[in-house]
Scaffold this motif. Structure first.
Motif, PDB file in Angstrom:
ATOM      1  N   THR A   1       4.534  -0.893  12.674  1.00  0.00           N
ATOM      2  CA  THR A   1       5.546  -0.976  11.630  1.00  0.00           C
ATOM      3  C   THR A   1       6.262   0.352  11.463  1.00  0.00           C
ATOM      4  O   THR A   1       5.777   1.402  11.887  1.00  0.00           O
ATOM      5  CB  THR A   1       4.928  -1.344  10.266  1.00  0.00           C
ATOM      6  OG1 THR A   1       4.066  -0.274   9.849  1.00  0.00           O
ATOM      7  CG2 THR A   1       4.141  -2.639  10.345  1.00  0.00           C
TER       8      THR A   1
ATOM      9  N   GLU B   1       8.137   2.164   8.038  1.00  0.00           N
ATOM     10  CA  GLU B   1       8.417   1.998   6.616  1.00  0.00           C
ATOM     11  C   GLU B   1       9.160   3.216   6.077  1.00  0.00           C
ATOM     12  O   GLU B   1       8.879   4.355   6.477  1.00  0.00           O
ATOM     13  CB  GLU B   1       7.121   1.829   5.811  1.00  0.00           C
ATOM     14  CG  GLU B   1       6.390   0.529   6.071  1.00  0.00           C
ATOM     15  CD  GLU B   1       7.172  -0.695   5.626  1.00  0.00           C
ATOM     16  OE1 GLU B   1       8.067  -0.571   4.765  1.00  0.00           O
ATOM     17  OE2 GLU B   1       6.899  -1.791   6.151  1.00  0.00           O
TER      18      GLU B   1
ATOM     19  N   ASN C   1       9.305   5.495   3.168  1.00  0.00           N
ATOM     20  CA  ASN C   1       8.444   5.876   2.045  1.00  0.00           C
ATOM     21  C   ASN C   1       9.201   6.568   0.929  1.00  0.00           C
ATOM     22  O   ASN C   1       8.721   6.641  -0.208  1.00  0.00           O
ATOM     23  CB  ASN C   1       7.318   6.795   2.530  1.00  0.00           C
ATOM     24  CG  ASN C   1       6.552   6.220   3.704  1.00  0.00           C
ATOM     25  OD1 ASN C   1       6.413   6.860   4.724  1.00  0.00           O
ATOM     26  ND2 ASN C   1       6.085   4.986   3.574  1.00  0.00           N
TER      27      ASN C   1
END
Length: 465
Positions: free
Chosen positions: A306, A308, A310
């Motif tokens: 993945t 992401e 943040n």
């Protein structure tokens, strides 16, 4: 496979259960919070307490190993069988910060037993799961009549896991000859639920970075200069928007190179688990699912990589408007990695991808944190079969199912440096509340961990020859 009598194991454990819990309570009273310098002495005291208790258990070698940060504990108990394989158990003795004002009902470092549960910081993560091996090895000896374990048994219990294990790999490399093993057992993990015992077969790795983008030397008037100079906040937004395609696949070139596809057999094993997506969403505090097309929720969080976002920021953050072109902006990204991905290659690919998206007039810096490699144990590995058999015996013959762990940890460092398979043996359940107020461990499940440990050493002794 060699048999450790079930009744003899359970009888011994019941006879010593009260003393075992009392000892664990004593250890849990030590606030070994590695993230807070005020607790440095407590972390050191925790290591010394464990080393002394392992010596009392019967380990002829117990040592406290210093690091530039918090100390680790090493213990070794050689088998009397010269052909016995060697097994290393990993765990950690440091804990997350905790205070009554965080929402605890009681003092987090004054353990409380209530309704068959032991409440304290570290009860499940990870002191309880480290400590069950002390009674497990004694039950193994008592039930078999041995004076030493069926395997050459080693323990490595670090003191910085809750702070990201910054010195762990160097420690393992320094002591690789002492830590050499045929298999590694990680007892810093959990099960699906109280009624569905499971064994974890892998953890994802992790790479993360912070990208800082610099534009004008100071915030400037958007009317006088906007539309004619590059805006770092706009560039940050474009980087974030470009990170995934319409199928939620990561667009960084080479990101998926080397990944072994999730095979049908393991997908079927995941599908056997009693997964309730609505319940999972409530736990996630989310209002919907989204992820890589073609994969279920469990497959996405366990077996797929993945990317992401943040954090993202830049420019004016206060109330009302401020019409500026900001001087800087930032993006924080993290990448969960699966078997076949190399963190250093991912970092280079991400750095190149970001550089290609930064226009002239914007200067950027990208800084990566300490990376963690992924690890995965094949389902047909003989050591994994031993763990499954030991768990099944502890749970009265119940079928053991398989999970993976979506998070990341230092287990892959042991796999890489020692060139040994990593197996996971844990009994914690989601309701134990790792890192949360009122962390607890189910005492009956903790005893199941003791039983599994007692059965495991004889099984591994045969499986790894």
């Amino acid at each position: 496979m060699s048999e450790t009598p079930d009744n003899a194991v359970r009888t011994y454990i019941e006879q010593h259960r009260t003393a075992f819990v009392d000892d664990l309570v004593e250890w849990l009273r030590i606030p070994s919070v590695s993230a807070q310098p005020d607790h440095d002495d407590d972390v050191r005291r925790s290591a010394e307490w464990l080393a002394a208790k392992l010596a009392e258990t019967g380990f002829p070698v117990t040592e406290v190993w210093p690091t530039p940060g918090a100390p680790a504990v090493f213990a070794e108990w050689p088998s009397s069988d010269p052909d016995a394989p060697t097994v290393l158990v990993y765990g950690h003795h440091d804990v997350q910060p905790a205070a009554r004002e965080d929402g605890w009902r009681t003092d987090p470092f004054e353990p409380v037993v209530e309704d068959g549960r032991l409440y304290a910081r570290g009860a499940a993560d990870d002191k309880g799961q480290v400590f069950f091996h002390t009674l497990g090895v004694r039950a193994h000896l008592a039930a078999t009549g041995r004076t030493a374990p069926a395997v050459n048994l080693k323990l490595l219990v670090e003191g910085e896991e809750e702070s990201g294990s910054p010195h762990f790999r160097a420690l393992v490399e320094e002591h690789a000859h002492r830590l050499a093993a045929d298999a590694v057992i990680v007892s810093d993990t959990g099960m699906w639920s109280e009624t569905t015992p499971t064994v974890c077969t892998g953890m994802r790795g992790l790479a993360d970075c912070e990208i800082t983008l610099y534009g004008p030397d100071q915030d400037i008037h958007s009317g006088s200069f906007g539309g004619a100079v590059p805006n770092p906040a706009t560039v940050a937004a474009r980087i974030v928007a470009a990170l995934h395609d319409e199928d939620e696949r990561v667009t960084v070139p080479g990101f998926y190179d080397g990944i072994a596809p999730l095979d049908d057999a393991e997908r079927e094993l995941f599908a056997e688990l009693p997964f309730d997506q609505e319940s999972w969403l409530r736990t996630a505090k989310s209002h919907g699912t989204l992820g890589e097309a073609g994969y279920t929720t469990l497959e996405r969080i366990w077996a797929r990589p993945t990317a992401e976002v943040n954090g993202i920021g830049g420019g004016y953050q206060g109330a009302g408007g401020k019409t500026i072109v900001p001087s800087s902006a930032f993006v924080k990204l993290s990448f969960r990695l699966v078997a076949g991905q190399q963190p250093d290659k991912i970092e280079r690919a991400v750095a190149d991808w970001v550089a290609d998206r930064v226009p002239a007039g914007i200067r950027h810096e990208i800084v990566f944190g300490a990376a963690t490699r992924p690890c995965l144990t094949p389902l047909d590995h003989p050591a994994l079969r031993s763990v499954v058999r030991a768990m099944s015996r502890a749970f009265n013959g119940r079928k053991i199912r398989f999970t993976r762990e979506g998070g990341s940890g230092p287990a892959a460092d042991l796999q890489d440096v020692l060139d040994a398979p990593v197996l996971f043996l844990g009994i914690s359940v989601p309701s134990d509340g790792w890192h949360a107020p009122d962390e607890k461990v189910e005492l009956d499940l903790l005893v199941k961990g003791v039983e599994a440990s007692a059965h495991l050493w004889g099984d591994l002794a045969d499986a790894l020859r």
